[in-house]
Design a protein around this motif. Structure first.
Motif, mmCIF file in Angstrom:
data_model
loop_
_atom_site.group_PDB
_atom_site.id
_atom_site.type_symbol
_atom_site.label_atom_id
_atom_site.label_comp_id
_atom_site.label_asym_id
_atom_site.label_seq_id
_atom_site.Cartn_x
_atom_site.Cartn_y
_atom_site.Cartn_z
ATOM 1 N N VAL A 12 -5.510 -91.107 -17.215
ATOM 2 C CA VAL A 12 -6.339 -91.352 -18.387
ATOM 3 C C VAL A 12 -6.628 -90.051 -19.127
ATOM 4 N N LYS A 13 -6.533 -90.107 -20.451
ATOM 5 C CA LYS A 13 -6.899 -88.959 -21.283
ATOM 6 C C LYS A 13 -7.843 -89.461 -22.371
ATOM 7 N N LEU A 14 -9.053 -88.967 -22.357
ATOM 8 C CA LEU A 14 -10.060 -89.358 -23.331
ATOM 9 C C LEU A 14 -10.373 -88.164 -24.213
ATOM 10 N N GLN A 15 -10.405 -88.379 -25.521
ATOM 11 C CA GLN A 15 -10.639 -87.291 -26.460
ATOM 12 C C GLN A 15 -12.044 -87.366 -27.037
ATOM 13 N N TYR A 16 -12.658 -86.178 -27.197
ATOM 14 C CA TYR A 16 -13.924 -86.104 -27.905
ATOM 15 C C TYR A 16 -13.714 -86.519 -29.360
ATOM 16 N N GLU A 17 -14.826 -86.824 -30.038
ATOM 17 C CA GLU A 17 -14.740 -87.088 -31.469
ATOM 18 C C GLU A 17 -14.183 -85.848 -32.165
ATOM 19 N N LYS A 18 -13.120 -86.020 -32.938
ATOM 20 C CA LYS A 18 -12.469 -84.877 -33.568
ATOM 21 C C LYS A 18 -13.331 -84.323 -34.695
ATOM 22 N N PRO A 19 -13.635 -83.023 -34.667
ATOM 23 C CA PRO A 19 -14.447 -82.422 -35.734
ATOM 24 C C PRO A 19 -13.610 -82.185 -36.985
ATOM 25 N N GLU A 20 -13.643 -83.138 -37.914
ATOM 26 C CA GLU A 20 -12.800 -83.065 -39.104
ATOM 27 C C GLU A 20 -13.574 -82.738 -40.375
ATOM 28 N N GLY A 21 -14.868 -82.586 -40.282
ATOM 29 C CA GLY A 21 -15.641 -82.157 -41.441
ATOM 30 C C GLY A 21 -16.047 -83.258 -42.390
ATOM 31 N N VAL A 22 -15.757 -84.525 -42.060
ATOM 32 C CA VAL A 22 -16.143 -85.635 -42.927
ATOM 33 C C VAL A 22 -17.278 -86.388 -42.246
ATOM 34 N N PHE A 23 -18.507 -86.027 -42.595
ATOM 35 C CA PHE A 23 -19.670 -86.648 -41.986
ATOM 36 C C PHE A 23 -20.643 -87.073 -43.077
ATOM 37 N N PRO A 24 -21.141 -88.308 -43.012
ATOM 38 C CA PRO A 24 -22.208 -88.680 -43.944
ATOM 39 C C PRO A 24 -23.473 -87.903 -43.611
ATOM 40 N N GLU A 25 -24.311 -87.698 -44.592
ATOM 41 C CA GLU A 25 -25.561 -86.980 -44.364
ATOM 42 C C GLU A 25 -26.421 -87.754 -43.366
ATOM 43 N N PRO A 26 -26.966 -87.088 -42.351
ATOM 44 C CA PRO A 26 -27.794 -87.795 -41.367
ATOM 45 C C PRO A 26 -29.007 -88.458 -42.010
ATOM 46 N N GLU A 27 -29.350 -89.637 -41.505
ATOM 47 C CA GLU A 27 -30.571 -90.314 -41.933
ATOM 48 C C GLU A 27 -31.763 -89.674 -41.220
ATOM 49 N N LEU A 276 -29.323 -86.898 -33.372
ATOM 50 C CA LEU A 276 -28.640 -87.704 -32.364
ATOM 51 C C LEU A 276 -27.695 -88.697 -33.025
ATOM 52 N N THR A 277 -26.788 -89.234 -32.222
ATOM 53 C CA THR A 277 -25.825 -90.225 -32.688
ATOM 54 C C THR A 277 -26.285 -91.607 -32.266
ATOM 55 N N LEU A 278 -26.460 -92.494 -33.231
ATOM 56 C CA LEU A 278 -26.775 -93.888 -32.941
ATOM 57 C C LEU A 278 -25.486 -94.697 -33.044
ATOM 58 N N VAL A 279 -25.086 -95.322 -31.939
ATOM 59 C CA VAL A 279 -23.880 -96.153 -31.907
ATOM 60 C C VAL A 279 -24.318 -97.607 -31.862
ATOM 61 N N ASP A 280 -23.958 -98.368 -32.905
ATOM 62 C CA ASP A 280 -24.414 -99.755 -32.969
ATOM 63 C C ASP A 280 -23.516 -100.674 -32.147
ATOM 64 N N LYS A 281 -23.789 -101.965 -32.209
ATOM 65 C CA LYS A 281 -23.092 -102.926 -31.351
ATOM 66 C C LYS A 281 -21.630 -103.127 -31.738
ATOM 67 N N ALA A 290 -34.467 -87.831 -35.602
ATOM 68 C CA ALA A 290 -35.657 -88.526 -35.109
ATOM 69 C C ALA A 290 -36.552 -87.521 -34.412
ATOM 70 N N ARG A 291 -37.838 -87.618 -34.666
ATOM 71 C CA ARG A 291 -38.775 -86.683 -34.058
ATOM 72 C C ARG A 291 -38.839 -86.900 -32.551
ATOM 73 N N ILE A 292 -38.865 -85.813 -31.797
ATOM 74 C CA ILE A 292 -39.002 -85.906 -30.347
ATOM 75 C C ILE A 292 -40.279 -86.691 -30.030
ATOM 76 N N GLY A 293 -40.163 -87.638 -29.106
ATOM 77 C CA GLY A 293 -41.292 -88.497 -28.770
ATOM 78 C C GLY A 293 -41.262 -89.842 -29.462
ATOM 79 N N THR A 294 -40.323 -90.017 -30.412
ATOM 80 C CA THR A 294 -40.210 -91.292 -31.121
ATOM 81 C C THR A 294 -39.671 -92.368 -30.180
ATOM 82 N N PRO A 295 -40.302 -93.539 -30.104
ATOM 83 C CA PRO A 295 -39.747 -94.619 -29.275
ATOM 84 C C PRO A 295 -38.359 -95.018 -29.779
#
Length: 428
Positions: A12-27, A276-281, A290-295
């Motif tokens: 098995v070979k698993l790759q990290y997310e490739k850093p390609e410079g195309v990222f939406p602005e974080p919420e 942080l990265t939020l991965v949806d369903k 998100a502020r540290i301590g946020t539920p």
């Protein structure tokens, strides 16, 4: 959900997310009305408790549990301490849980005296252990009698993600070069260490010029960003079984930890917003502050992700993350990922025995004989597992559990065994 999945002659070979410079602005998540902090219990005595239910707290101020213990957190919101209790995590480790009920504007605008003037190691220790990235400074030489002095010769700022599907590190590599440089400058100043290495994935396509740091490329295949493997492949040093890079004079920091240190001494305020990265369903990832301590429930709801009964919330990534069973569990300084799995996508472990296929042995990056090790772990024979079957050489990557055709909880067995051994050693 894991798109970067390859199968070859080497297994098995698993790759990290490739850093390609195309990222939406974080919420940016609106700070919560109520917050919870998980703090190390510390070594103070009850008679010297500095914090109690009913106490007023101010956003951005240090929170001390005991007057005779300098370890602290920083209050994420202004309000009143609602409760202080002891909770255990999934590995059986105890934490002091401080719950705060908000009462006013939660924006932290307080400058701390310890962060004013020239950056110092003691100031960082007093105020910044609980900032995003969770920088650990205890390995550096100190005048404190409670800390064992060590001579650190190298600092490694790890620009490789801690798990798969996480976007924090690649986003910061492309967007925060100046902030990384300030972090390097502060780290050199407060620690006295002259050599700083910035480890980046070899498929990083951006231009990165960080003054004061040498750039070293790391394989983009998981888990080559693990500190023990960086030690071996980049520095040519073998971390002893059960040891840490600090034992060999090398201190590791995440990108976010280095940036937090630089920002804190530049502004006089401890950073509070965790990236942080939020991965949806559906397996789609997005970056959020998100502020540290946020539920975690507040984060998920703010992002418009619905949670149904029996869905699973994972803190961390798919390989090494842990399930949490309450939406009130807080974002912590080292929370890099938050995943939601649909109940139909959850594959539970079985009680089927090992079939001795050898896949776990072939995939292990440190050559641990996992097929033999797991037999001793199942039987609770942890000391024998450590002495004869290389338990403490495991780097906790989770690949063995990922490839197990019998669906044994191999990774959980290993984590439990290490925890039990650490408890035994602490009591000795």
């Amino acid at each position: 959900m894991m798109k970067n999945f390859l199968m070859g002659l080497g297994g098995v070979k698993l790759q990290y997310e490739k850093p390609e410079g195309v990222f939406p602005e974080p919420e940016t998540i609106v700070p919560p009305q109520n917050a919870t902090l998980l703090m190390a219990p510390g070594g103070g005595v009850l008679e010297k408790r500095a914090l109690a239910p009913g106490d007023s707290v101010e956003a951005g101020r240090r929170l001390l549990l005991y007057t005779d213990d300098e370890r602290c957190a920083v209050s994420p919101i202004s309000g009143t301490v609602a409760s202080i209790s002891t909770v255990s995590d999934d590995q059986g480790r105890d934490w002091t849980q401080v719950s705060i009920t908000g009462s006013s504007d939660p924006d932290p605008g307080v400058e701390l005296d310890d962060l004013a003037g020239e950056p110092s190691l003691e100031g960082a220790r007093r105020c910044l252990a609980h900032v995003p990235g969770a920088p650990c400074l205890d390995c550096f030489s100190s005048d404190s009698e409670s800390l064992e002095p060590r001579n650190m010769e190298v600092i490694v700022i790890n620009g490789v993600s801690s798990d798969l599907m996480l976007l924090t590190a690649p986003f910061l590599l492309f967007s925060a070069a100046d902030a990384i440089g300030k972090g390097v400058e502060v780290l050199k100043k407060i620690t006295g260490v002259g050599r700083v290495i910035l480890a980046v994935p070899s498929d990083f396509s951006g231009s990165l010029d960080v003054t004061g740091a040498e750039i070293q490329k790391v394989s983009p295949l998981y888990p080559q960003g693990n500190p023990a493997l960086i030690m071996k492949n980049v520095l040519g040093m073998e971390v002893p079984a059960g040891g840490s890079p600090a034992d060999l004079g090398v201190a590791f920091f995440s990108l976010e930890a280095a940036i937090s240190l630089g920002q804190a001494f530049e502004t006089g305020r401890p950073p509070q917003e965790k990236l942080l990265t939020l991965v949806d369903k559906k397996g789609a990832g997005r970056l959020v502050y998100a502020r540290i301590g946020t539920p975690v429930g507040h984060v998920i709801q703010s992002c418009g992700v619905e949670i149904d009964e029996d869905d699973l919330i994972i803190m961390g990534g798919p390989m090494t993350g842990s399930a949490v069973y309450s939406e009130n569990f807080p974002v912590r300084p080292d929370t890099d990922g938050l995943m939601i799995l649909k109940k139909d996508d959850v594959h539970y472990y079985s009680d089927y025995p090992c079939v001795n296929c050898g896949e776990c042995v072939r995939v292990c990056p440190t050559g641990v004989p996992v097929n033999m090790l797991v037999r001793f772990l199942e039987a609770g024979r942890y000391e024998e597992a450590a002495e004869s079957w290389d338990l403490m050489s495991c780097v906790d990557c989770g690949l063995c559990a990922f490839v197990c055709v019998a669906r044994m909880p191999v990774f959980q067995y290993i984590r439990l065994a290490k925890h039990e051994i650490s408890k035994t050693n602490a009591a000795a």
